[in-house]
Design an enzyme around this catalytic site. Structure first.
Site, PDB file in Angstrom:
ATOM      1  N   GLU A 248       0.810  -1.227   0.000  1.00 28.54           N
ATOM      2  CA  GLU A 248       0.000   0.000   0.000  1.00 28.54           C
ATOM      3  C   GLU A 248       0.842   1.276   0.000  1.00 28.54           C
ATOM      4  O   GLU A 248       0.654   2.163   0.829  1.00 28.54           O
ATOM      5  CB  GLU A 248      -0.963  -0.019   1.187  1.00 28.54           C
ATOM      6  CG  GLU A 248      -1.897  -1.218   1.129  1.00 28.54           C
ATOM      7  CD  GLU A 248      -2.915  -1.276   2.249  1.00 28.54           C
ATOM      8  OE1 GLU A 248      -2.666  -0.705   3.315  1.00 28.54           O
ATOM      9  OE2 GLU A 248      -3.964  -1.920   2.042  1.00 28.54           O
TER      10      GLU A 248
ATOM     11  N   ASP B 215      -8.048  -8.973   5.401  1.00 29.86           N
ATOM     12  CA  ASP B 215      -7.780  -7.731   6.112  1.00 29.86           C
ATOM     13  C   ASP B 215      -8.806  -7.468   7.208  1.00 29.86           C
ATOM     14  O   ASP B 215      -9.637  -6.566   7.052  1.00 29.86           O
ATOM     15  CB  ASP B 215      -7.783  -6.557   5.112  1.00 29.86           C
ATOM     16  CG  ASP B 215      -7.349  -5.267   5.756  1.00 29.86           C
ATOM     17  OD1 ASP B 215      -6.758  -5.328   6.831  1.00 29.86           O
ATOM     18  OD2 ASP B 215      -7.610  -4.200   5.179  1.00 29.86           O
TER      19      ASP B 215
ATOM     20  N   GLU C 286     -12.375  -1.242  12.493  1.00 30.78           N
ATOM     21  CA  GLU C 286     -12.369  -0.703  11.126  1.00 30.78           C
ATOM     22  C   GLU C 286     -13.513  -1.244  10.277  1.00 30.78           C
ATOM     23  O   GLU C 286     -14.188  -0.488   9.585  1.00 30.78           O
ATOM     24  CB  GLU C 286     -11.023  -1.011  10.448  1.00 30.78           C
ATOM     25  CG  GLU C 286     -10.984  -0.596   8.988  1.00 30.78           C
ATOM     26  CD  GLU C 286      -9.646  -0.875   8.318  1.00 30.78           C
ATOM     27  OE1 GLU C 286      -8.703  -1.330   8.997  1.00 30.78           O
ATOM     28  OE2 GLU C 286      -9.542  -0.618   7.105  1.00 30.78           O
TER      29      GLU C 286
HETATM   30  C1  GCU Z   1      -5.968  -1.996   5.860  1.00 30.32           C
HETATM   31  C2  GCU Z   1      -6.367  -0.645   6.354  1.00 30.32           C
HETATM   32  C3  GCU Z   1      -5.270   0.360   6.150  1.00 30.32           C
HETATM   33  C4  GCU Z   1      -3.987  -0.173   6.786  1.00 30.32           C
HETATM   34  C5  GCU Z   1      -3.677  -1.553   6.268  1.00 30.32           C
HETATM   35  C6  GCU Z   1      -2.539  -2.226   6.993  1.00 30.32           C
HETATM   36  O1  GCU Z   1      -5.841  -1.991   4.481  1.00 30.32           O
HETATM   37  O2  GCU Z   1      -7.534  -0.219   5.698  1.00 30.32           O
HETATM   38  O3  GCU Z   1      -5.646   1.564   6.735  1.00 30.32           O
HETATM   39  O4  GCU Z   1      -2.946   0.689   6.519  1.00 30.32           O
HETATM   40  O5  GCU Z   1      -4.777  -2.395   6.450  1.00 30.32           O
HETATM   41  O6  GCU Z   1      -2.809  -3.113   7.791  1.00 30.32           O
HETATM   42  O7  GCU Z   1      -1.397  -1.885   6.771  1.00 30.32           O
END
Ligand code: GCU
Length: 692
Positions: free
Chosen positions: A309, A381, A409
């Site tokens: 990400e 997730d 979340e």
């Molecule tokens: C999920 C979450 C993100 C977070 C990511 C992670 O995708 O929505 O906000 O950064 O997990 O665990 O790194």
């Protein structure tokens, strides 16, 4: 902020009502002889002052020596420090306790009725003290104590996803970050009160900043605006701030950790590469570790989100995760520090579920001893329900950590009540290889350097967690990290009694509510057959994950005109085959696949008949609306507590339940409409809102 202005959570220490109990508590605890010295002992004495005053109605008398004139007293110290302790316990057994373990014993010493709290380490004395206070807050007898406990998991960590800039918290639903980096190393009372909450349930580590140490689409923007990005905390000019936090948490036996950016050698150090196989990079990390440990000698280590990400990682340099983790591990090794390397990576697979096992299992045994590979409970997730990640049990030669999400979340973001403990228990009790020599998930983290990491800590909201009932998730996480064998009912009972008192009607009602929240959320937000990612994403960093948005994620739930679900099986992408044979076979066959995960593993026709004769689509409709009914029922249950729970907390939770019921209805309608749009199969009960 003075203590009165925010909630004490489960550390309320309400006055003991039972006269006999009170008399016995007073005899043994109104006088306290606690050792001095280590910072942890200051915390012990403060907590005893506060706790005993609350429970007994008067401050305890604190002594520097055994109080000869008293009928009894409480003694807290190690056997080496205090004669009364050495005389009263099996010293060898106490000294053999693991770090954090403690022993509590009621004894008669020189004519006085005493309780002795002892341990092999100062940290153990903190836990022993909290254990005794919990015991008393629950109204249990202390005349015949003989308790020894050791933490099952060596590492019990909370991961804050707090950003230093603007004190925002990623996926935080309790206001701003409690960490005020502008003013650090100056300390706030709130740090100590937070440390108390954590230590009271046995947490021994805290990562103070977000794993996303750079915000991808704001790269450069924060710094340009004079805001502090997470990765910058590693800069020399900011490290002093860490000393402040570390000193507050150290007092409660908690080690401080930092999330670091894999590109730090370039970003912080000005090198032209962060290639883990480049000697200059290794030297830079080693020098940085020297610097950090010089300031914080008990620093815990680094947490890294790499190749995921928008965060850089070894893939940027043609290296792999072993190279990446080990270069940091070597830097921390001289100091006993640890790298927590997250397995939440992205790669070539279209379906993220397949990625982690594929990436990490081949690397088993190659990680340095002081690396812990931190794996989310499920392969996707933190969805309301997922299968247990196939990584567990299949990397026997790697230290693993189980990452759970404390913050809600995907479970209603603390507007909805959702108690995570039953979900976590399901994960911990999961047998990773029923036919082989497999072990349950909870048995995988008993070695040094393994443990649990819980994501999401409290924020600035006066009640710490946004929703009063969400405090139970923080409590439960800590208790399970300490002892994963604890039953859900035990944890719930402890939390409810300490938080709301012992009125049987209150205890029974709050307990029932908590236990039924997770199934309700699963019902209306997934349809209960293993679908996930049915939520609205939002945009860029303004991610939502709260509202329904099933049309957004076809890749996850696989809805088509013919059916729904994803073939993560031998006819599909082979995810089921990542498990050991017995599990792979079970998941691979729709007849034996657990119903609650059926559509996670199989794409099935909408009108495929399940064993109770209902079709897939009808079951989805039914489960969605059953979730709404359940939310309504829980709201009604809570309403019956009016006048039995203080008005402030009652009103707060009642309002949240109103919103939860409303949102549950929206979810059920949105999902059912979506199922109907694809399937064109009407709901037997006519509940699905249809377009004209
Ligand atoms: C999920 C979450 C993100 C977070 C990511 C992670 O995708 O929505 O906000 O950064 O997990 O665990 O790194």
């Amino acid at each position: 902020m003075p203590i009165e202005e925010y909630d004490d959570c489960w550390l309320r220490y309400d006055a003991v009502a039972d006269e006999d109990r009170l008399a016995s508590y007073r005899t043994r605890c109104a006088n306290v002889y606690a050792s001095t010295g280590a910072p942890e002992l200051g915390a012990v004495r403060d907590e005893l002052r506060r706790g005993i005053e609350g429970l007994l109605g008067r401050e305890p008398h604190l002594w520097q020596h055994p109080p000869r004139s008293a009928d009894g007293f409480l003694a807290v110290g190690t056997p080496g420090e205090m004669e009364v302790v050495a005389d009263s316990v099996d010293v060898d057994a106490v000294e053999a306790l693991d770090d954090g373990g403690f022993h509590l014993r009621s004894v008669e010493w020189e004519g006085a009725d005493c309780v002795v709290v002892t341990a092999s380490t100062d940290r153990g004395l903190v836990y022993g003290t909290f254990h005794l206070l919990r015991h008393m807050a629950l109204g249990r007898p202390i005349d015949d104590l003989d308790v020894s406990e050791e933490p099952t998991n060596a590492e019990r960590i909370v991961n804050h996803w707090d950003n230093p800039f603007r004190r925002s918290v990623e996926r935080g639903y309790a206001g701003q970050s409690i960490f005020d980096w502008e003013r650090l190393p100056d300390l706030r009372e709130r740090y100590f009160d937070y440390a108390r909450l954590l230590a009271s349930v046995g947490i021994n580590g805290i990562v103070v900043n977000n794993v996303n140490t750079q915000i991808p689409d704001r790269e450069g923007a924060n710094e340009a605006m004079g805001e502090l990005a997470g990765w910058q905390l590693l800069e020399s000019r900011h490290l002093e701030k860490l000393t402040g936090l570390a000193s507050a948490f150290r007092r409660y036996g908690i080690r401080t950790y930092l999330s670091v950016n894999f590109g730090a050698p370039e970003k912080v150090g000005g090198l032209d590469t962060s290639d883990p196989n480049d000697e200059r990079v290794a030297e830079w990390w080693a020098a940085k570790a020297d610097e950090v440990y010089d300031l914080v000698p008990d620093f815990g280590g680094f947490l890294v989100k790499a190749d995921s990400e928008g965060q850089p990682g070894p893939y940027n340099y043609d290296a792999d995760h072993v190279d990446g983790a080990n270069v940091l591990a070597r830097a921390l090794e001289p100091y006993g520090g640890r790298v927590w390397w997250r397995a939440f990576v992205y790669g070539s697979h279209e379906d993220r579920a397949v990625q982690q096992y594929d990436t990490f299992e081949p690397l088993d045994s190659e990680f340095h001893d002081n690396v812990t590979v931190q794996v989310k409970n499920g392969p996707i997730d933190f969805q309301p329900r997922e299968p247990v990640s196939p990584v567990f049990g299949q990397m026997p030669d790697t230290g693993l950590g189980l990452e759970l999400q404390i913050t809600g979340e995907y479970t209603g973001q603390h507007v909805h009540a959702c108690y995570h403990v039953p979900m976590w228990k399901e994960v911990l009790e999961f047998d990773t290889d029923p036919d082989g020599h497999g072990r349950k998930v909870k048995e995988l983290f008993t070695e040094e350097g393994t443990g649990l990491a819980g994501v999401g800590g409290p924020g600035e909201d006066p009640n710490w967690t946004g929703h009063y009932l969400a405090q139970a998730n923080l409590y439960g996480y800590g208790r399970l990290a300490w002892d994963p064998d604890l039953e859900t009912a035990t944890i719930t009972d402890e939390w409810v009694r300490q938080t709301f008192g012992g009125d049987p009607a209150v205890v029974e009602t709050v307990t029932d509510i908590l236990h039924d929240t997770w199934p309700a959320v699963i019902g209306y937000s997934t349809g209960g057959l293993g679908l996930m990612h049915m939520m609205y994403n939002g945009s860029a960093r303004l991610e939502n994950h709260y509202d329904p948005g099933p049309e957004e994620w076809p890749g996850y739930h696989g809805a088509t005109e013919d059916g729904i679900g994803k073939d993560r099986n031998s006819n599909g992408n082979g995810y089921a085959q990542q498990y050991p044979d017995a599990l792979a076979e079970m998941y691979d066959d729709p007849e034996t696949c657990p119903r609650e995960l059926l559509l996670f593993f199989h794409h099935l026709p909408w009108e495929h008949e399940l064993d109770d004769g209902r079709t897939v689509v009808q079951t989805l409709y039914d489960n969605c609306y059953a979730g709404v009914e359940e939310a309504e029922r829980l709201r009604e249950r809570w309403r019956t507590l009016e006048g039995k729970v203080d008005d402030e907390r009652h009103r707060h939770v009642a309002e949240r339940f109103d919103e939860q019921v409303l949102q549950a209805g929206r979810w059920a309608d949105a999902l059912s409409e979506f199922f109907h749009d694809y399937s064109c199969v009407p709901d037997d009960e006519g509940r699905v809102p249809l377009d004209e």
